[in-house]
Design a protein around this motif. Structure first.
Motif, PDB file in Angstrom:
ATOM      1  N   PRO A  33      -2.021   1.975 -12.907  1.00 47.81           N
ATOM      2  CA  PRO A  33      -0.755   2.640 -13.251  1.00 47.81           C
ATOM      3  C   PRO A  33      -0.806   4.143 -13.000  1.00 47.81           C
ATOM      4  O   PRO A  33       0.212   4.735 -12.662  1.00 47.81           O
ATOM      5  N   GLU A  34      -1.992   4.731 -13.140  1.00 49.49           N
ATOM      6  CA  GLU A  34      -2.077   6.178 -12.912  1.00 49.49           C
ATOM      7  C   GLU A  34      -2.195   6.491 -11.429  1.00 49.49           C
ATOM      8  O   GLU A  34      -1.528   7.381 -10.919  1.00 49.49           O
ATOM      9  N   GLN A  35      -3.089   5.770 -10.759  1.00 48.47           N
ATOM     10  CA  GLN A  35      -3.253   5.997  -9.327  1.00 48.47           C
ATOM     11  C   GLN A  35      -2.576   4.858  -8.587  1.00 48.47           C
ATOM     12  O   GLN A  35      -2.543   3.742  -9.066  1.00 48.47           O
ATOM     13  N   LYS A  36      -2.060   5.200  -7.419  1.00 51.18           N
ATOM     14  CA  LYS A  36      -1.545   4.128  -6.578  1.00 51.18           C
ATOM     15  C   LYS A  36      -2.113   4.299  -5.193  1.00 51.18           C
ATOM     16  O   LYS A  36      -2.278   5.412  -4.708  1.00 51.18           O
ATOM     17  N   ARG A  37      -2.391   3.179  -4.579  1.00 54.60           N
ATOM     18  CA  ARG A  37      -2.901   3.245  -3.214  1.00 54.60           C
ATOM     19  C   ARG A  37      -1.820   3.784  -2.298  1.00 54.60           C
ATOM     20  O   ARG A  37      -0.647   3.492  -2.484  1.00 54.60           O
ATOM     21  N   VAL A  38      -2.242   4.508  -1.277  1.00 57.62           N
ATOM     22  CA  VAL A  38      -1.322   4.846  -0.204  1.00 57.62           C
ATOM     23  C   VAL A  38      -1.345   3.666   0.748  1.00 57.62           C
ATOM     24  O   VAL A  38      -2.367   3.376   1.358  1.00 57.62           O
ATOM     25  N   VAL A  39      -0.242   2.955   0.831  1.00 57.51           N
ATOM     26  CA  VAL A  39      -0.273   1.759   1.669  1.00 57.51           C
ATOM     27  C   VAL A  39      -0.155   2.171   3.122  1.00 57.51           C
ATOM     28  O   VAL A  39       0.514   3.150   3.449  1.00 57.51           O
ATOM     29  N   PRO A  40      -0.818   1.458   4.014  1.00 64.14           N
ATOM     30  CA  PRO A  40      -0.700   1.791   5.434  1.00 64.14           C
ATOM     31  C   PRO A  40       0.711   1.493   5.932  1.00 64.14           C
ATOM     32  O   PRO A  40       1.479   0.759   5.310  1.00 64.14           O
ATOM     33  N   GLU A  41       0.997   2.065   7.079  1.00 64.95           N
ATOM     34  CA  GLU A  41       2.361   1.968   7.587  1.00 64.95           C
ATOM     35  C   GLU A  41       2.755   0.519   7.838  1.00 64.95           C
ATOM     36  O   GLU A  41       3.899   0.133   7.620  1.00 64.95           O
ATOM     37  N   GLN A 126       8.035  -2.145   1.390  1.00 61.45           N
ATOM     38  CA  GLN A 126       6.669  -1.940   0.877  1.00 61.45           C
ATOM     39  C   GLN A 126       6.616  -1.878  -0.637  1.00 61.45           C
ATOM     40  O   GLN A 126       5.596  -1.497  -1.201  1.00 61.45           O
ATOM     41  N   VAL A 127       7.710  -2.215  -1.311  1.00 63.96           N
ATOM     42  CA  VAL A 127       7.652  -2.201  -2.781  1.00 63.96           C
ATOM     43  C   VAL A 127       6.758  -3.350  -3.240  1.00 63.96           C
ATOM     44  O   VAL A 127       6.745  -4.423  -2.645  1.00 63.96           O
ATOM     45  N   PHE A 128       5.982  -3.093  -4.257  1.00 63.26           N
ATOM     46  CA  PHE A 128       5.149  -4.199  -4.748  1.00 63.26           C
ATOM     47  C   PHE A 128       5.258  -4.394  -6.251  1.00 63.26           C
ATOM     48  O   PHE A 128       4.666  -5.294  -6.797  1.00 63.26           O
ATOM     49  N   ILE A 156       9.209   4.630   5.254  1.00 63.32           N
ATOM     50  CA  ILE A 156       8.071   3.714   5.067  1.00 63.32           C
ATOM     51  C   ILE A 156       7.456   3.269   6.385  1.00 63.32           C
ATOM     52  O   ILE A 156       6.266   3.023   6.457  1.00 63.32           O
ATOM     53  N   HIS A 157       8.244   3.126   7.435  1.00 61.76           N
ATOM     54  CA  HIS A 157       7.664   2.744   8.731  1.00 61.76           C
ATOM     55  C   HIS A 157       8.057   3.791   9.759  1.00 61.76           C
ATOM     56  O   HIS A 157       8.892   3.530  10.631  1.00 61.76           O
ATOM     57  N   PRO A 158       7.505   5.000   9.699  1.00 63.00           N
ATOM     58  CA  PRO A 158       8.003   6.080  10.567  1.00 63.00           C
ATOM     59  C   PRO A 158       7.927   5.754  12.049  1.00 63.00           C
ATOM     60  O   PRO A 158       8.873   6.021  12.783  1.00 63.00           O
TER      61      PRO A 158
ATOM     62  N   LEU B 187      -8.906  -2.692   6.635  1.00 63.31           N
ATOM     63  CA  LEU B 187      -8.717  -2.714   8.088  1.00 63.31           C
ATOM     64  C   LEU B 187      -7.632  -3.712   8.467  1.00 63.31           C
ATOM     65  O   LEU B 187      -6.731  -3.413   9.251  1.00 63.31           O
ATOM     66  N   PHE B 188      -7.726  -4.900   7.905  1.00 59.27           N
ATOM     67  CA  PHE B 188      -6.760  -5.943   8.245  1.00 59.27           C
ATOM     68  C   PHE B 188      -5.366  -5.555   7.787  1.00 59.27           C
ATOM     69  O   PHE B 188      -4.377  -5.875   8.444  1.00 59.27           O
ATOM     70  N   GLU B 189      -5.285  -4.858   6.672  1.00 62.08           N
ATOM     71  CA  GLU B 189      -3.963  -4.492   6.178  1.00 62.08           C
ATOM     72  C   GLU B 189      -3.315  -3.479   7.107  1.00 62.08           C
ATOM     73  O   GLU B 189      -2.134  -3.580   7.428  1.00 62.08           O
ATOM     74  N   SER B 190      -4.108  -2.497   7.538  1.00 63.42           N
ATOM     75  CA  SER B 190      -3.505  -1.510   8.425  1.00 63.42           C
ATOM     76  C   SER B 190      -3.158  -2.147   9.766  1.00 63.42           C
ATOM     77  O   SER B 190      -2.330  -1.639  10.503  1.00 63.42           O
ATOM     78  N   LEU B 191      -3.788  -3.266  10.064  1.00 62.02           N
ATOM     79  CA  LEU B 191      -3.504  -3.937  11.328  1.00 62.02           C
ATOM     80  C   LEU B 191      -2.289  -4.846  11.203  1.00 62.02           C
ATOM     81  O   LEU B 191      -1.367  -4.801  12.005  1.00 62.02           O
TER      82      LEU B 191
END
Lengths: 213, 414, 396, 196
Positions: A33-41, A126-128, A156-158, B187-191
């Motif tokens: 809840p405090e940290q959130k991952r930066v999700v890949p594009e 990308q909402v989770f 979210i998907h630049p 890796l797989f997620e970014s892919l």
């Protein structure tokens, strides 16, 4: 042999114990809840509908072509076509959905709908944080909840959104140029025939000839 | 669903507080065991020992790797009979494949063996490519090899973690395995956009190209992986308790392994040189230098070691593939995303998934969906041999033998 | 310095003096019991959270960190959860025994603490045969485990109970046998006197703890292994081996009864660690003369805590043995070694006048060599070829 | 006075447990009751300040013998056996007679002996050490004899419990099983059938 393996193992765990205090690479846990991952594009969860401009109803790119409904493996999309038409970004008259529902309790987020959509309309969100206390109503998303502006998509998907925006801009320019040329040709023809009073506008473009670049 | 069986009834009504013999276990009568009325079965000619104890381990037992059940008959703690019961996770996968289009079956293959979604994808698209004659371009082939070998690393590391967990190691190796898996699924997620359900491969190519910087990141992960394997082996391979628990336990003889159709690391641990990457040379595996480790004893320790050695070979393949990967398109120009209607026919395609031979069998009738969609899951076929490996061993051994088979119930039950 | 050392003793005397004449003996008893229960009850709470955090760090996790500062209020949350949970008694179970088992487990273990010297003059009861009392109190826990497993009427519970009893009977032998050399050398069964026997420093700085002798080192190792098994800790946690027997004899326990079992197991661990400190690690003596200014109870708890940490470390590392291997380890390895250790101790005792440098070296070589040779031979025969590196062939 | 109350409590506990151990129908209860009786006896020893004997009694009888009793009950599945004979039976008469004879033959010498009328000696300072010394000097022969006897019993038990043939190979029992019975199909399809 004779306990040396056990000692080696103990050394290994001790290394990890002390390593966990100074080596951030060892601690892969994200304290959520405090940290959130930066999700890949590329990350994807559930689909959403893109609209241009300010008005979700007017700018909705979806033309209710139902390709996503057909291709969806879990058949979680439900579309009802509207009887009226409205112009799309290139000015063609298109159908648009009266109802567009996605049951995200069934959706498995595979992204096939986004892949097959010829109008760049349905894209993956990308909402989770999607959990609700209500199993039925809150997990059935309607058009109003699904529609999100193009600026959000760009955020979210630049990369993908940038490509699509450029392409759509080109299409639009081309269409405008064509319309202008058509209008000029018409005007010229009209001038030639000298019958300006009868025809004043170009015929509307037919909706069947949409060709994505 | 499976109707409640007699054992359950007796389980509910019977008294569990009956002792069980600790004596020698010779001469139990098989016929009596089979009658489901009697829970405790009288032994015929054992003056010292007590009775046999029938225990239903599962489907919610902590170490049956999901909803799997082993009906074991125990003499003291020795297994004298074991019946694997599965189907609790049946999801109608094959029937769904027959009603959906070819494309729509790909995301379902992710959910077969959910640790190795990439190889599942590959097996399916490989089968359809065989059917339609589509040919993925070179870059796509390289990417497929890379993700498949990364999947192998993930699967084997996690399997070893689970196996040692079954031996009672409080999750330490498992946590290390998951720590390393995290790097690979990043890796797989970014892919592909998803951490487990990748839905990445397409007929004649891939869904999307590598994002920028992916190769460098993958190289870093792979370089770290051999270091991690050294640490992992230092923790486990010499551990006396692990050796004592696994050596000579659950021996699977070569002949039995072959005749039972066992594949994958389990078969190779029994000393049979059979790896589809070498046998079929599907994809572009013939371009890489790698070796197939072979066991000798066919026991749990060999299965563990074979997986470790396979991971080291996978690292070698990854090094080569990541260095050689060319630029270029990732899709066959003939391939189209929608509306695949292959000509009537049938095809069986198979690849070496981390668990063994994963095959898809399709019969097509010219319609947009297959007439028959059949999966050959390695987990299931390898599991059929469980009783033969467990008989005469203790119940604690049965648990680690099951662990060493490496099953994922999603694939077993489909 | 002495004041700090004796602060608890003098406080107790002061408090007893406050009580009326008639109640003084009662007050004295209460003031011995209550601090022990408070301190070790607190130790239980702290150990659960530290163990979970330590194991988490070993496994590169954070461990519990949500309740209170750094998660240190987690034991309270756990306790509230345990107390408010439904107490499930299986329908077919033997209700009386099911109820009695956790109590029978916990009460004797509390008794065992009464003979441990926690510091100078800090022992609740100084029995002549204190160490015997300790083992006798520990023996009752086996019955409790049996009662729990049998009363639950569950196959896993029963198998767990049978395993537990076989294990406890087998490991009590090496446990007691490895403690006997200490009694031989100290010449007393009283724990304070055993601590007294380890007083002083050789050559002015070298502590005279029993662990710094060949027999003491061997005895300490044997004692720790047997103690791990007696307290059902990993790698000897077979009675509740969760991968095989769900939770063994605890399968049908929930709520407060489960908490009592949990408490009992940890108290057993504490008691036996305290005994190990007393027997082998010099009890409450400081490791170096210059450190003697620190209070004696501080040193006891430092040693105690490091033993507990070692137990946690081992738990985070090792897989579990199988039942037959467990019994083999006891009867074919620990017991013979412990018996040999008795002999070595006798040799050590009778060579105590070899005080020249050469004599000392010969004494060490003889005793250590005997034990090392036995260790290697017995270990070899126990592992029976296992552990030899295997060769793996490769196919191209 | 308090010591007498304690004595009668312990003695009553011991007697009640012993009677319960004789009369209860469930063998496990009997075993546990006998453990309680042993514990009561240990308590009486302790009340007599015989620390060593009391602790040894507890350690040996409760910690080992009672455990072995319940273990044996478990292993032989004694809990299941439903007794068919009533507790009070004709066999009792003989039992009571024998018990009376034994009691008489013990009590007569006890009452005849001079120890009974002697005043209690003052408490011994270090009983454990004295016990040790006595055992190693005066009673060395009985001690050795008992040790020998126990060793013989131990070896005998091992011999009885030993398997007929050493289980060196990994699956000797499996082969036996296969020989003695018709091989069962490994995967029983009938078990998967849907029952209505």
């Amino acid at each position: 042999m004779l306990g040396s393996g056990l000692i080696k193992g103990l050394a290994q765990t001790a290394k990890n114990f002390f390593g966990s205090y100074h080596d951030p690479a060892r601690m892969v846990t994200v304290e959520y809840p405090e940290q959130k991952r930066v999700v890949p594009e590329a990350s994807r969860t559930i689909p959403f509908l893109v609209y241009d401009g300010e008005d979700p109803e007017l700018g909705l790119r979806c033309t209710a072509c139902k390709i996503c409904e057909v291709e969806c493996p879990t058949q979680c999309i439900y579309i009802v076509k509207n009887t009226s038409k409205k112009p799309d970004h290139v000015g063609k008259m298109q159908f648009h959905p009266a109802t567009f529902d996605i049951d995200i309790s069934v959706c498995m987020g595979c992204g096939i709908c986004a892949e097959v959509c010829p109008f760049d309309s349905i894209k993956m969100d990308q909402v989770f944080e999607l959990s609700t206390a209500d199993r039925f109503e809150s997990l059935l998303l309607h058009k109003q909840q699904l529609a999100k502006p193009n600026s959000y998509f760009g955020k979210i998907h630049p990369t993908e959104a940038g490509e699509i925006d450029i392409r759509r801009e080109q299409d639009k320019r081309k269409a405008e140029a064509k319309a202008k040329a058509d209008a000029e040709a018409k005007a010229r023809a009209a001038a030639e025939v000298q019958n300006a009073a009868a025809n004043s506008a170009a015929p509307p473009p037919s909706p069947q000839t949409v060709t994505p670049a | 669903m499976i109707a409640p069986r007699e054992e359950f009834k007796s389980w509910q009504s019977g008294v569990a507080g009956n002792g069980s013999g600790n004596g020698s276990g010779n001469g139990s009568s098989y016929g009596a065991v089979r009658s489901s009325e009697a829970k405790l079965v009288k032994k015929t000619d054992d003056s010292l020992g007590g009775d046999l104890l029938e225990v239903a381990m599962g489907p919610h037992h902590p170490s049956t790797h999901g909803v799997f059940r082993m009906d074991v008959v125990l003499d003291g703690e020795t297994v004298v009979k074991l019946k694997p019961v599965f189907g609790y996770l049946h999801r109608n996968h094959e029937k769904i494949g027959e009603t959906n289009s070819y494309l729509a079956a790909i995301p379902y293959t992710d959910r077969l063996d959910y640790i190795c979604s990439m190889t599942n994808n590959w097996a399916y698209v490989h089968t359809v490519e065989k059917l339609t004659g589509l040919q993925p371009p070179e870059r796509a082939e390289y990417i497929r090899v890379i993700v498949a070998e990364l999947t192998r690393l993930v699967n084997h590391t996690c399997l070893i973690g689970f196996l040692v967990q079954d031996m009672g190691a409080l999750g330490t190796p498992l946590m290390y395995a998951f720590r390393e898996r995290e790097n690979i699924i990043d890796l797989f997620e970014s892919l592909s956009g998803s951490r487990m359900m990748f839905n990445y491969m397409r007929f004649g190519g891939l869904r999307c190209d590598l994002p920028p910087g992916w190769i460098e990141q993958a190289k870093r992960v792979v370089a770290n992986y051999s270091r991690f394997l050294d640490d992992y082996e230092a923790l486990l391979s010499g551990n006396e308790i692990l050796l004592a628990r696994s050596q000579g336990v659950g021996v699977l003889k070569k002949d039995l392994a072959i005749s039972a159709g066992v594949t994958g690391p389990m078969l190779r641990a029994s000393g049979v040189n059979y790896d589809l990457r070498k046998v079929d040379q599907y994809g572009i595996y013939n371009r890489f230098q790698f070796r197939i480790p072979l066991g000798e004893h066919g026991d749990v320790f060999d299965r563990y070691m074979i997986r470790v050695l396979e991971m080291r070979e996978a690292v070698k393949i990854l090094d080569q593939a990541l260095a050689q990967i060319p630029e270029g398109p990732i899709n066959d120009p003939k391939a189209k995303l929608r509306g695949l209607r292959p000509k009537p026919g049938e095809v069986y395609g198979r690849i070496e998934s981390p668990k063994g031979e994963l095959g898809f069998y399709l019969i097509t009738d010219g319609s947009p969906n297959p007439y028959r969609f059949r999966i050959r899951p390695p987990s299931l076929i390898n599991l059929t041999i469980l009783e033969d490996m467990c008989l005469g061993q203790s119940v604690a051994d049965a648990v680690i033998i099951l662990g060493s088979v490496d099953i994922v119930l999603g694939e077993v039950d489909r | 310095m002495t004041k700090l050392d004796q602060i608890f003793v003098s406080t107790k005397h002061w408090l007893v003096g406050l009580a009326p004449e008639m109640l003084q003996s009662l007050a004295s008893i209460l003031l011995s019991i209550i601090p022990i229960m408070a301190v070790f009850g607190g130790c239980f709470a702290v150990t659960t959270i530290l163990e979970r955090k330590g194991l988490g760090r070993i496994q590169n996790r954070f461990g519990p960190n949500r309740v209170g500062p750094f998660g240190f209020l987690q034991p309270m949350a756990d306790g509230i959860k345990m107390l408010t949970k439904e107490d499930i008694v299986p329908f077919q179970s033997d209700k009386v025994m099911h109820f009695l088992a956790p109590i029978v487990l916990t009460v004797p273990i509390w008794l065992a603490f009464s003979v441990l010297p926690f510091g100078r003059n800090m022992v609740a009861v100084d029995f002549n045969a204190g160490i015997l009392f300790f083992f006798a109190a520990g023996a009752a826990s086996e019955l409790a485990v049996f009662m729990a497993g049998w009363a639950s009427q569950n196959k896993y519970s029963l198998m767990g109970a049978m395993r537990a009893m076989a294990q406890m009977i087998s490991y009590e032998v090496p446990l007691v046998l490895s403690a006997i050399p200490v009694i031989m050398i100290a010449g007393s069964l009283s724990l304070p006197q055993i601590v007294e026997a380890q007083a002083g420093y050789g050559a002015g700085w070298f502590p005279q703890w029993h662990v710094f002798t060949p027999w003491g080192l061997a005895g300490f190792g044997l004692f720790l292994v047997a103690a791990t098994a007696e307290s059902n800790r990993s790698p000897f946690d077979l009675p509740e081996g969760e991968s095989e027997l769900i939770a063994g004899f605890l399968t049908e326990y929930s709520g407060f009864k489960y908490a009592l079992f949990f408490l009992g197991e940890y108290l057993g661990l504490f008691a036996i660690s305290g005994l190990a400190v007393t027997l082998f690690l010099g009890g409450w003596h400081a490791p170096l003369p210059i450190l003697e200014w620190l209070p004696s109870w501080f040193w006891f708890f430092v040693k105690f805590a490091s033993l507990i940490a070692a137990f946690i470390w081992v738990r985070g590392t090792m897989p579990r043995l199988r039942m037959d291997q467990l019994l083999n380890l006891s009867w074919k390895f620990l017991v013979p070694l412990a018996v040999l250790n008795l002999f070595v101790t006798a040799v050590w005792h009778f060579s105590s006048n070899w005080q020249s440098f050469g004599g000392l070296a010969a004494r060490w070589l003889m005793c250590g060599g005997l034990l090392a040779a036995a260790y290697v031979l017995l270990g070899r025969s126990l592992s029976r070829g296992q552990g030899t590196p295997r060769k793996y062939t490769y196919a191209e | 006075m308090p010591s007498e109350i304690a004595f009668f409590t312990f003695a009553g506990l011991t007697l009640i447990s012993a009677i319960a151990a004789m009369t209860m129908r469930n063998l496990v209860y009997c075993g546990l009751c006998s453990a309680a009786a042993f514990a009561g006896i240990a308590a009486i020893y302790l009340q007599l300040s015989a620390e060593f004997v009391g602790f040894a009694q507890f350690l040996v009888y409760v910690g080992a013998i009672a455990i072995l009793i319940v273990f044996t009950v478990l292993l032989t599945r004694g809990t299941d056996i439903k007794p068919t004979v009533a507790i009070v039976s004709r066999g009792w008469i003989a039992g009571v007679v024998i018990a009376g004879l034994v009691f008489a033959s013990i009590s007569v010498p006890v009452f005849m002996s001079a120890t009974l009328w002697r005043t209690a000696p003052p408490e011994v300072a270090a009983p454990v050490e004295m016990i040790g010394l006595e055992l190693m000097t005066r009673y060395i022969l009985p001690l050795e004899a008992i040790g020998l006897l126990l060793t013989v019993a131990l070896i005998g038990a091992v011999v009885i419990a030993m398997r007929e043939k050493p289980a060196e190979s990994i699956e000797p029992e499996v082969t036996d099983l296969e020989e003695n019975s018709t091989p069962a199909p490994r995967f029983d399809v009938s078990s998967l059938e849907v029952k209505s």
